[in-house]
Design an enzyme around this catalytic site. Structure first.
Site, PDB file in Angstrom:
ATOM      1  N   ASN A 133      -2.556   3.323  -2.853  1.00 19.67           N
ATOM      2  CA  ASN A 133      -1.902   2.694  -3.993  1.00 19.67           C
ATOM      3  C   ASN A 133      -0.394   2.895  -3.914  1.00 19.67           C
ATOM      4  O   ASN A 133       0.111   3.710  -3.137  1.00 19.67           O
ATOM      5  CB  ASN A 133      -2.426   3.318  -5.294  1.00 19.67           C
ATOM      6  CG  ASN A 133      -3.861   2.967  -5.572  1.00 19.67           C
ATOM      7  OD1 ASN A 133      -4.150   1.947  -6.167  1.00 19.67           O
ATOM      8  ND2 ASN A 133      -4.782   3.811  -5.135  1.00 19.67           N
ATOM      9  N   CYS A 165      -9.441   0.718  -1.535  1.00 17.57           N
ATOM     10  CA  CYS A 165     -10.777   0.219  -1.860  1.00 17.57           C
ATOM     11  C   CYS A 165     -11.714   0.371  -0.663  1.00 17.57           C
ATOM     12  O   CYS A 165     -11.437  -0.172   0.409  1.00 17.57           O
ATOM     13  CB  CYS A 165     -10.704  -1.251  -2.276  1.00 17.57           C
ATOM     14  SG  CYS A 165     -12.324  -1.981  -2.623  1.00 17.57           S
ATOM     15  N   HIS A 220      -1.562  -4.272 -10.591  1.00 20.26           N
ATOM     16  CA  HIS A 220      -2.129  -3.184  -9.791  1.00 20.26           C
ATOM     17  C   HIS A 220      -1.802  -3.463  -8.329  1.00 20.26           C
ATOM     18  O   HIS A 220      -2.347  -4.389  -7.731  1.00 20.26           O
ATOM     19  CB  HIS A 220      -3.646  -3.118 -10.003  1.00 20.26           C
ATOM     20  CG  HIS A 220      -4.322  -2.082  -9.155  1.00 20.26           C
ATOM     21  ND1 HIS A 220      -4.564  -0.803  -9.605  1.00 20.26           N
ATOM     22  CD2 HIS A 220      -4.807  -2.127  -7.889  1.00 20.26           C
ATOM     23  CE1 HIS A 220      -5.166  -0.114  -8.661  1.00 20.26           C
ATOM     24  NE2 HIS A 220      -5.327  -0.892  -7.597  1.00 20.26           N
ATOM     25  N   HIS A 249      -0.864  -2.225  -4.157  1.00 19.88           N
ATOM     26  CA  HIS A 249      -1.066  -1.269  -3.070  1.00 19.88           C
ATOM     27  C   HIS A 249       0.130  -1.346  -2.136  1.00 19.88           C
ATOM     28  O   HIS A 249       0.845  -2.359  -2.092  1.00 19.88           O
ATOM     29  CB  HIS A 249      -2.369  -1.563  -2.325  1.00 19.88           C
ATOM     30  CG  HIS A 249      -3.581  -1.167  -3.097  1.00 19.88           C
ATOM     31  ND1 HIS A 249      -4.424  -0.146  -2.717  1.00 19.88           N
ATOM     32  CD2 HIS A 249      -4.089  -1.639  -4.270  1.00 19.88           C
ATOM     33  CE1 HIS A 249      -5.397  -0.002  -3.602  1.00 19.88           C
ATOM     34  NE2 HIS A 249      -5.212  -0.906  -4.553  1.00 19.88           N
TER      35      HIS A 249
END
Length: 315
Positions: free
Chosen positions: A250, A241, A208, A210
């Protein structure tokens, strides 16, 4: 090591990680439309919301209403962010079958994000696994701040490996390594994915990322080369976040797909994705950070991936 990316799985996280930093709510009807449109276009997996407290993350307040709107078949391809066993129990009762049990490697970020130390979250995981298994579901161990913490700085990879190898986390089907701040670089990502693959129980690895420092696609490809099988992205690079100062959007899903070229991704698919992105970002008043989207709107009409003003491939 992978030699190609055709088998890589994109999970689009627009409706969770994408929305949560905007502070704006999309109605359930619109969220359901997005789910159905993305699934119809071929996106294999979606993250559709979270069980976070609605007073802290308002865009997630209607997540359970969205779950109720979707069919079991649709939910089978959707993931929900959870942080406690009670979250899993409640979501499972509503029909959710795929759970992303998330906590931070860094204690400081875990306190800011979830309200407890990392050890407390890890200690509760076996119960979360029990609830997921009882529902016939799948559960991921998601490690936020796996590379850097906004409060404590660099995270020791040994701490990541210790959590991943802890017996209390053995019930996880997958492990998600999250570059929460987007500060990691490709060699760093490759090293951690390789270490997790070699030194902890065998599970599917998810990356995951960014795009804060422009490394989103490069880091995702490095993760895939090192053995990850799934990468997360959001439409137009939306998101971040709210409890991690310095985190930005993202990695754009469009950019990840253009780089990895799964068999289902065609110029027509890209045109459809851009249409969905334009609608959502327009409603939210957010910019489109995808370089693929920018390229697709260019005047290079001889290139098959360029999209016409009508939202169709140029040729």
């Amino acid at each position: 090591m992978m030699t190609g990316y055709g088998e890589a799985i994109l999970r689009d996280v627009t409706l969770r990680d994408g929305l949560q930093l905007t502070g704006k709510m999309l109605p359930v009807r619109r969220k359901a439309e997005v789910v159905r449109r993305l699934l119809a276009l071929g996106v294999p997996a979606l993250e559709i919301g979270s069980m976070a407290r609605p007073d802290l993350v308002p865009p997630m307040a209607n997540t359970m209403e969205l779950v109720e709107e979707l069919t079991p078949d649709e939910l089978s391809r959707c993931w929900l962010w959870v942080a406690t066993p009670r979250h899993v129990e409640k979501a499972a009762a509503a029909g959710v079958r795929n759970f992303q049990y998330c906590f931070s490697v860094s204690d400081a970020h875990n306190r800011a994000n979830i309200g407890r130390d990392t050890e407390a979250s890890l200690a509760a995981m076996p119960e979360a696994v029990e609830f997921a298994r009882a529902a016939g579901g799948s559960i991921q161990l998601c490690l936020a701040t796996a590379f850097t913490c906004p409060f404590d700085g660099p995270v020791d990879p040994a701490r990541v490996l210790a959590i991943a190898a802890d017996p209390r986390a053995e019930g996880a089907d997958d492990i998600v390594l999250a570059d929460t701040l987007g500060q990691a670089h490709p060699a760093q990502v490759a090293a951690l994915v390789t270490a997790v693959r070699e030194h902890t129980p065998r599970r599917r690895i998810v990356f995951h990322g960014h795009d804060t420092w422009g490394m989103g696609v490069a880091n995702s490809l490095a993760a895939l080369d090192a053995g990850a099988q799934m990468v997360d992205g959001s439409l137009g690079g939306l998101g971040g976040c709210p409890f991690a100062p310095g985190a930005s959007g993202n990695t754009p899903s469009e950019d990840l797909l253009f780089a990895t070229r799964p068999a289902w991704f065609t110029p027509a698919t890209l045109a459809g994705l851009l249409s969905v992105t334009d609608t959502i970002l327009g409603e939210l008043g957010e910019p489109n950070r995808s370089r693929t989207a920018e390229g697709a709107r260019s005047k290079a009409s001889a290139f098959e991936w360029v999209v016409s003003g009508a939202g169709e491939p140029a040729r």
